[in-house]
Design a protein around this motif. Structure first.
Motif, PDB file in Angstrom:
ATOM      1  N   MET A 156       0.777  -1.101   0.027  1.00  0.00           N
ATOM      2  CA  MET A 156      -0.060   0.200  -0.050  1.00  0.00           C
ATOM      3  C   MET A 156       0.941   1.270   0.055  1.00  0.00           C
ATOM      4  O   MET A 156       1.515   1.433   0.917  1.00  0.00           O
ATOM      5  CB  MET A 156      -1.053  -0.107   1.137  1.00  0.00           C
ATOM      6  N   THR A 157       0.826   2.041  -0.963  1.00  0.00           N
ATOM      7  CA  THR A 157       1.778   3.124  -1.165  1.00  0.00           C
ATOM      8  C   THR A 157       1.143   4.638  -1.062  1.00  0.00           C
ATOM      9  O   THR A 157       1.763   5.448  -0.798  1.00  0.00           O
ATOM     10  CB  THR A 157       2.422   3.052  -2.655  1.00  0.00           C
ATOM     11  N   ASN A 158      -0.425   4.606  -0.850  1.00  0.00           N
ATOM     12  CA  ASN A 158      -0.996   5.886  -0.692  1.00  0.00           C
ATOM     13  C   ASN A 158      -2.448   5.550  -0.199  1.00  0.00           C
ATOM     14  O   ASN A 158      -2.962   4.388  -0.136  1.00  0.00           O
ATOM     15  CB  ASN A 158      -1.285   6.658  -2.090  1.00  0.00           C
ATOM     16  N   VAL A 159      -2.733   6.562   0.771  1.00  0.00           N
ATOM     17  CA  VAL A 159      -4.015   6.482   1.245  1.00  0.00           C
ATOM     18  C   VAL A 159      -4.803   7.697   1.024  1.00  0.00           C
ATOM     19  O   VAL A 159      -4.331   8.818   0.740  1.00  0.00           O
ATOM     20  CB  VAL A 159      -3.752   6.565   2.968  1.00  0.00           C
ATOM     21  N   LEU A 160      -6.159   7.452   0.699  1.00  0.00           N
ATOM     22  CA  LEU A 160      -7.068   8.201   0.273  1.00  0.00           C
ATOM     23  C   LEU A 160      -8.213   8.599   1.513  1.00  0.00           C
ATOM     24  O   LEU A 160      -8.366   7.609   2.074  1.00  0.00           O
ATOM     25  CB  LEU A 160      -7.870   7.983  -0.719  1.00  0.00           C
ATOM     26  N   LEU A 161      -8.067   9.813   1.939  1.00  0.00           N
ATOM     27  CA  LEU A 161      -8.946  10.371   3.320  1.00  0.00           C
ATOM     28  C   LEU A 161     -10.238  10.602   2.464  1.00  0.00           C
ATOM     29  O   LEU A 161     -10.080  11.645   1.716  1.00  0.00           O
ATOM     30  CB  LEU A 161      -8.337  11.183   4.009  1.00  0.00           C
ATOM     31  N   SER A 162     -11.388   9.972   2.789  1.00  0.00           N
ATOM     32  CA  SER A 162     -12.434  10.255   2.168  1.00  0.00           C
ATOM     33  C   SER A 162     -13.621  10.223   3.350  1.00  0.00           C
ATOM     34  O   SER A 162     -13.429  10.392   4.410  1.00  0.00           O
ATOM     35  CB  SER A 162     -12.559   9.410   0.853  1.00  0.00           C
ATOM     36  N   GLY A 163     -15.063  10.163   2.882  1.00  0.00           N
ATOM     37  CA  GLY A 163     -16.122  10.137   3.889  1.00  0.00           C
ATOM     38  C   GLY A 163     -17.339   9.971   3.018  1.00  0.00           C
ATOM     39  O   GLY A 163     -17.533   9.255   2.223  1.00  0.00           O
ATOM     40  N   GLY A 164     -18.240  11.024   3.351  1.00  0.00           N
ATOM     41  CA  GLY A 164     -17.997  12.131   3.720  1.00  0.00           C
ATOM     42  C   GLY A 164     -16.766  13.193   3.060  1.00  0.00           C
ATOM     43  O   GLY A 164     -16.078  12.622   2.168  1.00  0.00           O
ATOM     44  N   ASP A 165     -16.674  14.173   3.879  1.00  0.00           N
ATOM     45  CA  ASP A 165     -15.771  15.320   3.214  1.00  0.00           C
ATOM     46  C   ASP A 165     -14.840  15.506   4.336  1.00  0.00           C
ATOM     47  O   ASP A 165     -15.194  15.831   5.290  1.00  0.00           O
ATOM     48  CB  ASP A 165     -16.203  16.522   2.886  1.00  0.00           C
ATOM     49  N   PRO A 166     -13.397  15.127   4.072  1.00  0.00           N
ATOM     50  CA  PRO A 166     -12.503  15.200   5.101  1.00  0.00           C
ATOM     51  C   PRO A 166     -12.208  16.546   5.670  1.00  0.00           C
ATOM     52  O   PRO A 166     -11.809  16.736   6.857  1.00  0.00           O
ATOM     53  CB  PRO A 166     -11.026  14.496   4.708  1.00  0.00           C
ATOM     54  N   PHE A 167     -12.485  17.536   4.812  1.00  0.00           N
ATOM     55  CA  PHE A 167     -12.328  18.863   5.244  1.00  0.00           C
ATOM     56  C   PHE A 167     -13.456  19.446   6.166  1.00  0.00           C
ATOM     57  O   PHE A 167     -13.346  20.785   6.463  1.00  0.00           O
ATOM     58  CB  PHE A 167     -11.910  20.097   4.106  1.00  0.00           C
ATOM     59  N   VAL A 168     -14.437  18.741   6.309  1.00  0.00           N
ATOM     60  CA  VAL A 168     -15.261  19.312   7.549  1.00  0.00           C
ATOM     61  C   VAL A 168     -14.859  19.034   8.666  1.00  0.00           C
ATOM     62  O   VAL A 168     -15.182  19.427   9.687  1.00  0.00           O
ATOM     63  CB  VAL A 168     -16.781  18.511   7.289  1.00  0.00           C
ATOM     64  N   LEU A 169     -13.724  17.984   8.840  1.00  0.00           N
ATOM     65  CA  LEU A 169     -13.119  18.028  10.146  1.00  0.00           C
ATOM     66  C   LEU A 169     -12.248  19.094  10.312  1.00  0.00           C
ATOM     67  O   LEU A 169     -11.789  19.804   9.457  1.00  0.00           O
ATOM     68  CB  LEU A 169     -12.175  16.521  10.135  1.00  0.00           C
TER      69      LEU A 169
END
Ligand code: SF4
Length: 350
Positions: free
Chosen positions: A126-139
């Protein structure tokens, strides 16, 4: 409740039974779309329609549940981890493919980041991680920093990616004075910081969004854009070509144009393959080589499939862009076309 077709009295239970997505639109997005000159198209992105009660489909079209390896972490393709870090968005898209989660209190959201980091640490492929949701920038940025505390020490991660529609829905979020330090930490850890924006139509791109994206780019953040091909909103090559050209001009690389998914309550946004391919060919005729960096993609249960062409033999030609089985990646295959088909499962085998 106000629908595009008019006001209706709907019981709360009826909304839940029909998986109707929560309604929310930010003030800035409402202002942007009402002054864009394209309100008649853009209203369908956020305003509910009675068609949502009639649209068949399911709530997990690409097998996200089956690919969940730790609560909040999916591992479908070897190189990529997908984290669901929140179930909230700044506004809610009516066509959302994660409507089973967004706007609700979902138990599919990541809570134990140490456990997730341990899994990733044990998976060097695993070389990359995607932060998703929902929208991570509401955090809050502080919360994002806490998540990064777990991810940045993992040596085999090359990039941290954020999938977000915040640049459209609340572009001021990118003005947070704490964000430059967050991206700086990613860079100092030797990793790429990547933001994948979600603009479906150039009418969504405000002056503020462009200014803030340019500012983050100057700080070394890479930008890609993904769009969804949506009936009544952007099923027009002029609109999509102009959207991709605008992204390119802002330094955002057009990345995916997604085929709409057969999501319950949202399948009325789907565009048949024949029309989708006409649009894609027409977009490509309008753009220069450095602007046409997008792929027309169907994110299917079996993998990410690039939709290539409808041949003179009335077959749809496709290629696996991503697949759990390495040997299938890049392989071209075809299925007979059925008029009106919008999804792989609508095409007969043979
Ligand atoms: S921003 Fe993304 S996750 Fe949120 S409602 Fe829209 S498509 Fe769904």
């Amino acid at each position: 409740m106000n629908f595009i077709e008019g006001t209706r009295v709907i019981a709360e239970g009826e909304l839940q039974a029909n998986s109707i997505t929560r309604y929310r639109v930010t003030k800035s997005y409402r202002e942007q779309i009402t002054t864009s000159g394209y309100y008649d198209q853009l209203k369908y992105i956020v305003e509910p329609s009675l068609e949502e009660f009639e649209s068949p489909g399911n709530l997990d079209t690409s097998g996200e549940h089956d690919n969940t390896v730790v609560p909040g972490l999916q591992h479908k393709y070897a190189q990529t981890g997908l984290m669901l870090v929140t179930d909230r968005c700044a506004s809610y898209c009516r066509y959302c493919f994660r409507k089973r989660i967004v706007g609700k209190d979902s138990d599919e959201i990541a809570t134990d980041f140490a456990q997730i980091a341990q899994y990733i640490g044990n998976h060097p492929e695993m070389t990359n991680v995607l932060l998703s949701g929902g929208d991570p920038f509401v955090l809050s940025t502080a919360k994002l920093e806490k998540i990064l505390n777990h991810l940045l020490p993992i040596p085999h991660l090359d990039s941290i990616r954020f999938g977000t529609k915040i640049a459209a829905y609340a572009p001021k979020r990118f003005e947070d004075p704490a964000l430059p330090a967050l991206f700086q930490r990613i860079h100092e850890a030797g990793k790429a910081a990547v933001i994948v924006t979600h603009f479906d139509h150039f009418g969504e791109i405000s002056v503020e969004a462009e200014r803030n994206i340019r500012s983050l780019r100057a700080q070394g953040v890479q930008f890609l854009n993904q769009s969804v091909l949506l009936a009544k909103i952007n099923d027009d090559p002029e609109i999509l070509a102009a959207t991709f050209a605008k992204c390119h001009q802002m330094g955002i690389r057009p990345y995916y144009l997604f085929q709409g998914r057969p999501v319950k309550g949202a399948s009325h946004f789907q565009v048949p393959f024949r029309r989708g391919l006409e649009i894609v060919h027409s977009i490509n005729q309008r753009l220069s080589g450095i602007q046409k960096t997008f792929k027309y993609i169907m994110s299917h249960y079996t993998g990410k499939i690039e939709i290539l062409d409808l041949g003179a033999d009335s077959r749809v030609y496709m290629r696996y862009h991503q697949n759990r089985a390495y040997e299938k990646v890049g392989k071209i295959f075809s299925r007979p076309y059925l008029e009106g088909a919008c999804w792989l499962d609508d095409l007969p085998e043979g």
